[in-house]
Design a protein around this motif. Sequence first.
Motif, PDB file in Angstrom:
ATOM      1  N   ALA A 147      -0.212  82.187 -20.717  1.00 39.42           N
ATOM      2  CA  ALA A 147      -1.411  82.674 -21.392  1.00 39.42           C
ATOM      3  C   ALA A 147      -2.610  81.753 -21.206  1.00 39.42           C
ATOM      4  O   ALA A 147      -3.755  82.208 -21.228  1.00 39.42           O
ATOM      5  CB  ALA A 147      -1.129  82.846 -22.884  1.00 39.42           C
ATOM      6  N   THR A 148      -2.368  80.473 -21.017  1.00 40.78           N
ATOM      7  CA  THR A 148      -3.465  79.503 -20.962  1.00 40.78           C
ATOM      8  C   THR A 148      -3.630  78.848 -19.591  1.00 40.78           C
ATOM      9  O   THR A 148      -4.624  78.148 -19.361  1.00 40.78           O
ATOM     10  CB  THR A 148      -3.238  78.396 -22.002  1.00 40.78           C
ATOM     11  OG1 THR A 148      -1.985  77.738 -21.732  1.00 40.78           O
ATOM     12  CG2 THR A 148      -3.208  78.975 -23.405  1.00 40.78           C
ATOM     13  N   GLY A 149      -2.676  79.069 -18.687  1.00 39.87           N
ATOM     14  CA  GLY A 149      -2.699  78.361 -17.412  1.00 39.87           C
ATOM     15  C   GLY A 149      -3.923  78.653 -16.571  1.00 39.87           C
ATOM     16  O   GLY A 149      -4.491  77.750 -15.940  1.00 39.87           O
ATOM     17  N   ALA A 164      -4.915  75.975  -5.839  1.00 35.67           N
ATOM     18  CA  ALA A 164      -4.567  76.865  -6.946  1.00 35.67           C
ATOM     19  C   ALA A 164      -3.157  77.438  -6.784  1.00 35.67           C
ATOM     20  O   ALA A 164      -2.525  77.802  -7.780  1.00 35.67           O
ATOM     21  CB  ALA A 164      -5.586  77.998  -7.056  1.00 35.67           C
ATOM     22  N   PHE A 165      -2.662  77.522  -5.552  1.00 37.30           N
ATOM     23  CA  PHE A 165      -1.314  78.044  -5.343  1.00 37.30           C
ATOM     24  C   PHE A 165      -0.258  77.132  -5.968  1.00 37.30           C
ATOM     25  O   PHE A 165       0.537  77.588  -6.803  1.00 37.30           O
ATOM     26  CB  PHE A 165      -1.047  78.251  -3.848  1.00 37.30           C
ATOM     27  CG  PHE A 165      -1.771  79.429  -3.264  1.00 37.30           C
ATOM     28  CD1 PHE A 165      -1.232  80.706  -3.355  1.00 37.30           C
ATOM     29  CD2 PHE A 165      -2.998  79.267  -2.639  1.00 37.30           C
ATOM     30  CE1 PHE A 165      -1.894  81.808  -2.818  1.00 37.30           C
ATOM     31  CE2 PHE A 165      -3.668  80.358  -2.097  1.00 37.30           C
ATOM     32  CZ  PHE A 165      -3.118  81.623  -2.193  1.00 37.30           C
ATOM     33  N   PRO A 166      -0.197  75.836  -5.613  1.00 30.80           N
ATOM     34  CA  PRO A 166       0.776  74.978  -6.306  1.00 30.80           C
ATOM     35  C   PRO A 166       0.444  74.789  -7.779  1.00 30.80           C
ATOM     36  O   PRO A 166       1.348  74.658  -8.611  1.00 30.80           O
ATOM     37  CB  PRO A 166       0.706  73.650  -5.543  1.00 30.80           C
ATOM     38  CG  PRO A 166      -0.617  73.655  -4.867  1.00 30.80           C
ATOM     39  CD  PRO A 166      -0.889  75.090  -4.538  1.00 30.80           C
ATOM     40  N   GLY A 208       2.667  77.852 -14.591  1.00 37.68           N
ATOM     41  CA  GLY A 208       3.500  79.002 -14.907  1.00 37.68           C
ATOM     42  C   GLY A 208       2.796  80.339 -14.946  1.00 37.68           C
ATOM     43  O   GLY A 208       3.190  81.216 -15.730  1.00 37.68           O
ATOM     44  N   ILE A 209       1.757  80.568 -14.129  1.00 39.75           N
ATOM     45  CA  ILE A 209       1.120  81.878 -14.127  1.00 39.75           C
ATOM     46  C   ILE A 209       1.731  82.735 -13.024  1.00 39.75           C
ATOM     47  O   ILE A 209       2.204  82.233 -12.009  1.00 39.75           O
ATOM     48  CB  ILE A 209      -0.411  81.767 -13.961  1.00 39.75           C
ATOM     49  CG1 ILE A 209      -0.779  81.160 -12.609  1.00 39.75           C
ATOM     50  CG2 ILE A 209      -1.014  80.945 -15.078  1.00 39.75           C
ATOM     51  CD1 ILE A 209      -2.270  81.095 -12.379  1.00 39.75           C
ATOM     52  N   LEU A 236      -2.595  85.006 -10.713  1.00 41.52           N
ATOM     53  CA  LEU A 236      -3.046  84.114  -9.649  1.00 41.52           C
ATOM     54  C   LEU A 236      -4.072  84.809  -8.763  1.00 41.52           C
ATOM     55  O   LEU A 236      -5.056  84.189  -8.334  1.00 41.52           O
ATOM     56  CB  LEU A 236      -1.860  83.638  -8.817  1.00 41.52           C
ATOM     57  CG  LEU A 236      -2.195  82.814  -7.569  1.00 41.52           C
ATOM     58  CD1 LEU A 236      -2.933  81.541  -7.953  1.00 41.52           C
ATOM     59  CD2 LEU A 236      -0.928  82.496  -6.781  1.00 41.52           C
ATOM     60  N   HIS A 237      -3.867  86.091  -8.503  1.00 38.86           N
ATOM     61  CA  HIS A 237      -4.820  86.846  -7.683  1.00 38.86           C
ATOM     62  C   HIS A 237      -6.204  86.841  -8.327  1.00 38.86           C
ATOM     63  O   HIS A 237      -7.221  86.621  -7.642  1.00 38.86           O
ATOM     64  CB  HIS A 237      -4.320  88.278  -7.508  1.00 38.86           C
ATOM     65  CG  HIS A 237      -5.234  89.156  -6.715  1.00 38.86           C
ATOM     66  ND1 HIS A 237      -5.407  89.026  -5.348  1.00 38.86           N
ATOM     67  CD2 HIS A 237      -6.046  90.175  -7.100  1.00 38.86           C
ATOM     68  CE1 HIS A 237      -6.271  89.925  -4.934  1.00 38.86           C
ATOM     69  NE2 HIS A 237      -6.672  90.632  -5.967  1.00 38.86           N
ATOM     70  N   VAL A 238      -6.271  87.063  -9.634  1.00 39.65           N
ATOM     71  CA  VAL A 238      -7.557  87.050 -10.340  1.00 39.65           C
ATOM     72  C   VAL A 238      -8.152  85.647 -10.334  1.00 39.65           C
ATOM     73  O   VAL A 238      -9.369  85.471 -10.159  1.00 39.65           O
ATOM     74  CB  VAL A 238      -7.369  87.561 -11.784  1.00 39.65           C
ATOM     75  CG1 VAL A 238      -8.691  87.469 -12.550  1.00 39.65           C
ATOM     76  CG2 VAL A 238      -6.867  88.998 -11.782  1.00 39.65           C
TER      77      VAL A 238
END
Length: 220
Positions: A51-53, A115-117, A123-124, A129-131
Amino acid sequence: MKALMALLRRDLGALLPGSSRGNSLLPLLFFLAVSMLYPFAVGPEPELLAATGGGVIWVAALLAAILPLDRLLAPDVESGFFDQWALRGIAEEVVVAVRLLAHWLSFGPFIIAAAFPASALVGIDGPTLHVVLLGLLAGTPGLAAIGIIIAAVTVGLKGGGAALSGLLMVPLAVPLLIFGAGSLSTGGESGLALTAAISLVLVAIAPFAGGAAIRAAREG
């Protein structure tokens, strides 16, 4: 055009790793460090992290963008670099616009790739991650523009100028953070559109604001 390409190559050589002023790895490592330490600070609960990541990634991107502000313009103003280009008929606005592009290239793509790692660390999931990636793509040019403006405004300051730059950048970047991170809870489209619009406006005004500030510093 050849002069502008030479200027861009020169700026990239100064800002990317391997030069005396460039250290793009520092914002990247800082970004990853914040993402890595965050789960230890709030706990391992997957729901809370998910929720916060995304918001944490945005805050980490802002803090990482602050790091190179002290070396964006001040060394060149002190060395007379802008005077030399002015003698060639190249306005400060043009030089600042090229520096803005070089500044974004020196940290924006690195942050987006990191942003990927970072998403795995906080934990998203994939859709979130796309957004986040689209938001960073739209928002990091705005962060770079704010950085250029602040660096130009504070270029004549001594001593605590670097610290002041960071303090000034945080409130100015709040709209980007609000809409960029807010897009994670609204489905993405409206928040991303507003983030891109704010970023575009900042990129458009940065060369003029930066050029005027540098001329004032040189004449003062």
